[in-house]
Design a protein around this motif. Structure first.
Motif, PDB file in Angstrom:
ATOM      1  N   PHE A 201       0.803  -1.209   0.000  1.00 53.85           N
ATOM      2  CA  PHE A 201       0.000   0.000   0.000  1.00 53.85           C
ATOM      3  C   PHE A 201       0.851   1.282   0.000  1.00 53.85           C
ATOM      4  O   PHE A 201       0.312   2.377   0.108  1.00 53.85           O
ATOM      5  CB  PHE A 201      -0.923   0.017   1.223  1.00 53.85           C
ATOM      6  CG  PHE A 201      -1.815  -1.193   1.310  1.00 53.85           C
ATOM      7  CD1 PHE A 201      -3.017  -1.247   0.617  1.00 53.85           C
ATOM      8  CD2 PHE A 201      -1.434  -2.292   2.072  1.00 53.85           C
ATOM      9  CE1 PHE A 201      -3.825  -2.361   0.692  1.00 53.85           C
ATOM     10  CE2 PHE A 201      -2.251  -3.419   2.151  1.00 53.85           C
ATOM     11  CZ  PHE A 201      -3.450  -3.451   1.457  1.00 53.85           C
ATOM     12  N   LEU A 202       2.167   1.118  -0.107  1.00 53.66           N
ATOM     13  CA  LEU A 202       3.072   2.271  -0.066  1.00 53.66           C
ATOM     14  C   LEU A 202       3.731   2.497  -1.427  1.00 53.66           C
ATOM     15  O   LEU A 202       3.881   1.553  -2.205  1.00 53.66           O
ATOM     16  CB  LEU A 202       4.172   2.030   0.979  1.00 53.66           C
ATOM     17  CG  LEU A 202       3.740   1.996   2.441  1.00 53.66           C
ATOM     18  CD1 LEU A 202       4.893   1.539   3.323  1.00 53.66           C
ATOM     19  CD2 LEU A 202       3.229   3.360   2.899  1.00 53.66           C
ATOM     20  N   PRO A 203       4.150   3.730  -1.707  1.00 52.34           N
ATOM     21  CA  PRO A 203       4.897   3.991  -2.941  1.00 52.34           C
ATOM     22  C   PRO A 203       6.151   3.122  -3.000  1.00 52.34           C
ATOM     23  O   PRO A 203       6.827   2.916  -1.981  1.00 52.34           O
ATOM     24  CB  PRO A 203       5.262   5.478  -2.831  1.00 52.34           C
ATOM     25  CG  PRO A 203       4.215   6.052  -1.930  1.00 52.34           C
ATOM     26  CD  PRO A 203       3.901   4.973  -0.934  1.00 52.34           C
ATOM     27  N   ILE A 239      11.453  12.535   0.194  1.00 50.31           N
ATOM     28  CA  ILE A 239      10.087  12.601   0.713  1.00 50.31           C
ATOM     29  C   ILE A 239       9.167  13.254  -0.316  1.00 50.31           C
ATOM     30  O   ILE A 239       8.025  12.839  -0.503  1.00 50.31           O
ATOM     31  CB  ILE A 239      10.065  13.346   2.060  1.00 50.31           C
ATOM     32  CG1 ILE A 239      10.723  12.460   3.139  1.00 50.31           C
ATOM     33  CG2 ILE A 239       8.641  13.712   2.469  1.00 50.31           C
ATOM     34  CD1 ILE A 239      10.788  13.075   4.510  1.00 50.31           C
ATOM     35  N   VAL A 240       9.679  14.261  -1.025  1.00 51.92           N
ATOM     36  CA  VAL A 240       8.901  14.891  -2.097  1.00 51.92           C
ATOM     37  C   VAL A 240       8.571  13.855  -3.178  1.00 51.92           C
ATOM     38  O   VAL A 240       7.453  13.822  -3.700  1.00 51.92           O
ATOM     39  CB  VAL A 240       9.679  16.081  -2.696  1.00 51.92           C
ATOM     40  CG1 VAL A 240       9.101  16.489  -4.045  1.00 51.92           C
ATOM     41  CG2 VAL A 240       9.636  17.274  -1.740  1.00 51.92           C
ATOM     42  N   TRP A 241       9.532  13.004  -3.504  1.00 51.85           N
ATOM     43  CA  TRP A 241       9.294  11.962  -4.513  1.00 51.85           C
ATOM     44  C   TRP A 241       8.213  10.989  -4.039  1.00 51.85           C
ATOM     45  O   TRP A 241       7.360  10.558  -4.808  1.00 51.85           O
ATOM     46  CB  TRP A 241      10.591  11.236  -4.807  1.00 51.85           C
ATOM     47  CG  TRP A 241      10.486  10.088  -5.756  1.00 51.85           C
ATOM     48  CD1 TRP A 241      10.855   8.797  -5.517  1.00 51.85           C
ATOM     49  CD2 TRP A 241       9.970  10.088  -7.091  1.00 51.85           C
ATOM     50  NE1 TRP A 241      10.612   8.006  -6.611  1.00 51.85           N
ATOM     51  CE2 TRP A 241      10.070   8.776  -7.593  1.00 51.85           C
ATOM     52  CE3 TRP A 241       9.433  11.074  -7.915  1.00 51.85           C
ATOM     53  CZ2 TRP A 241       9.638   8.432  -8.873  1.00 51.85           C
ATOM     54  CZ3 TRP A 241       9.017  10.735  -9.189  1.00 51.85           C
ATOM     55  CH2 TRP A 241       9.124   9.438  -9.657  1.00 51.85           C
ATOM     56  N   ILE A 242       8.240  10.659  -2.754  1.00 55.80           N
ATOM     57  CA  ILE A 242       7.198   9.806  -2.176  1.00 55.80           C
ATOM     58  C   ILE A 242       5.839  10.490  -2.310  1.00 55.80           C
ATOM     59  O   ILE A 242       4.839   9.875  -2.693  1.00 55.80           O
ATOM     60  CB  ILE A 242       7.511   9.500  -0.694  1.00 55.80           C
ATOM     61  CG1 ILE A 242       8.739   8.577  -0.597  1.00 55.80           C
ATOM     62  CG2 ILE A 242       6.306   8.847   0.003  1.00 55.80           C
ATOM     63  CD1 ILE A 242       9.306   8.463   0.797  1.00 55.80           C
ATOM     64  N   GLU A 248       0.346  11.043  -7.796  1.00 54.65           N
ATOM     65  CA  GLU A 248       0.034  10.377  -9.060  1.00 54.65           C
ATOM     66  C   GLU A 248      -0.967   9.246  -8.852  1.00 54.65           C
ATOM     67  O   GLU A 248      -1.888   9.056  -9.663  1.00 54.65           O
ATOM     68  CB  GLU A 248       1.321   9.846  -9.691  1.00 54.65           C
ATOM     69  CG  GLU A 248       2.239  10.953 -10.197  1.00 54.65           C
ATOM     70  CD  GLU A 248       3.623  10.443 -10.543  1.00 54.65           C
ATOM     71  OE1 GLU A 248       3.855   9.214 -10.442  1.00 54.65           O
ATOM     72  OE2 GLU A 248       4.484  11.271 -10.922  1.00 54.65           O
ATOM     73  N   ALA A 249      -0.781   8.476  -7.757  1.00 57.45           N
ATOM     74  CA  ALA A 249      -1.700   7.376  -7.469  1.00 57.45           C
ATOM     75  C   ALA A 249      -3.106   7.902  -7.179  1.00 57.45           C
ATOM     76  O   ALA A 249      -4.107   7.323  -7.622  1.00 57.45           O
ATOM     77  CB  ALA A 249      -1.186   6.561  -6.283  1.00 57.45           C
ATOM     78  N   LYS A 250      -3.179   9.028  -6.440  1.00 56.68           N
ATOM     79  CA  LYS A 250      -4.474   9.615  -6.120  1.00 56.68           C
ATOM     80  C   LYS A 250      -5.157  10.112  -7.392  1.00 56.68           C
ATOM     81  O   LYS A 250      -6.365   9.895  -7.601  1.00 56.68           O
ATOM     82  CB  LYS A 250      -4.296  10.768  -5.138  1.00 56.68           C
ATOM     83  CG  LYS A 250      -5.605  11.434  -4.735  1.00 56.68           C
ATOM     84  CD  LYS A 250      -5.362  12.545  -3.721  1.00 56.68           C
ATOM     85  CE  LYS A 250      -6.668  13.212  -3.319  1.00 56.68           C
ATOM     86  NZ  LYS A 250      -6.451  14.318  -2.345  1.00 56.68           N
TER      87      LYS A 250
END
Length: 273
Positions: A201-203, A239-242, A248-250
């Motif tokens: 469920f995580l990037p 963290i910005v990339w995360i 993007e997923a949202k």
């Protein structure tokens, strides 16, 4: 140098890093970087890429610099002692300009003034992620960037670590009812174990680079101010990339939901004909 490393002289790397990342008064050694620094004086034509706080997006800037009246001639760079001005002009709109005041003394360079401030530029960039951050996290990302911009490394790590922790907890909370997870069991896990537990469920970047949390914790408890500032930008960008992956997923989930609803409506209309 002080025991906390605050007076350390770092090697100069690139014009972009100097202008968009280094805090005021950080001393940088120009030895071996003469050609790179000459772009500030248009001895070499050069552009720099960074965030434009007026366009609210990444942009390319034309670099323009000059010595102030009374400064040493540029050809005396090896022994130059001068205060100089540098401006960046946005390629999208020439009215968008960033201004810097720079001191050079025997191959040591410092930013001693900047408008807009480094914190203002960085915090404007952070607004992009407000739709995937809780209000408290948005505020603390703002604090982390502001502290780093003013040379406070350890404090900036504290806020980045808190954001990282909340990203994990937020994901657990979002799925725990559907998955039948228990709070008490999750709380017992170490951070690396929590990331493994939530890996589906995580990037992907967060799962692959779970060591980010260990680095942030080491910064809070063991590293000095200079070391934290040295590593801040890459950890912030991680963290910005995360957040970007979350964003993007949202967006993809919202698009899928919208198209699914539209297709269902079309199907219903066709069936009723």
């Amino acid at each position: 140098m002080d025991s906390d490393g605050s007076d350390a002289i770092k090697p100069f790397t690139t014009v972009e890093e100097f202008l968009f990342q280094e805090p005021l008064y950080q001393r940088l050694d120009l030895a071996g970087c003469i050609e790179e620094i000459e772009v500030l004086y248009r001895r070499q034509q050069r552009t720099a890429d960074g965030h434009c706080p007026f366009c609210c997006r990444q942009s390319t800037f034309a670099v323009s610099g000059q010595g102030v009246p009374g400064g040493d001639p540029w050809n005396n760079i090896q022994s130059r002692k001068s205060f100089d001005t540098v401006s960046l002009i946005c390629a999208r709109d020439r009215e968008h300009a960033l201004y810097y005041f720079v001191r050079i003394d025997d191959l040591i360079i410092q930013k001693v003034g900047q408008l807009p401030s480094l914190a203002d530029i960085a915090n404007d960039e952070s607004k992009t992620f407000r739709n995937v951050l809780e209000r408290s996290d948005s505020r603390e990302l703002h604090m982390a960037i502001g502290l780093a911009a003013h040379g406070v490394g350890i404090g900036s790590f504290v806020y980045l670590r808190r954001i990282f922790e909340r990203l994990i907890l937020k994901r657990f909370t979002a799925h725990k009812d559907a998955m039948g997870w228990q709070d008490a069991e999750f709380v017992k896990l170490r951070m690396a174990e929590k990331i493994t537990f939530l890996s589906s469920f995580l990037p992907a970047f967060m799962v692959k680079n779970a060591i980010i949390y260990n680095i942030l914790s080491k910064g809070v408890h063991e590293l000095n101010e200079s070391e934290c500032l040295k590593y801040f930008e890459i950890l912030k960008q991680s963290i910005v990339w995360i957040l970007q992956q979350d964003q993007e997923a949202k967006a993809e989930a919202e698009k899928i939901a919208a198209y699914t609803k539209a297709i269902t409506q079309i199907s219903g209309s066709i069936s009723s004909v």
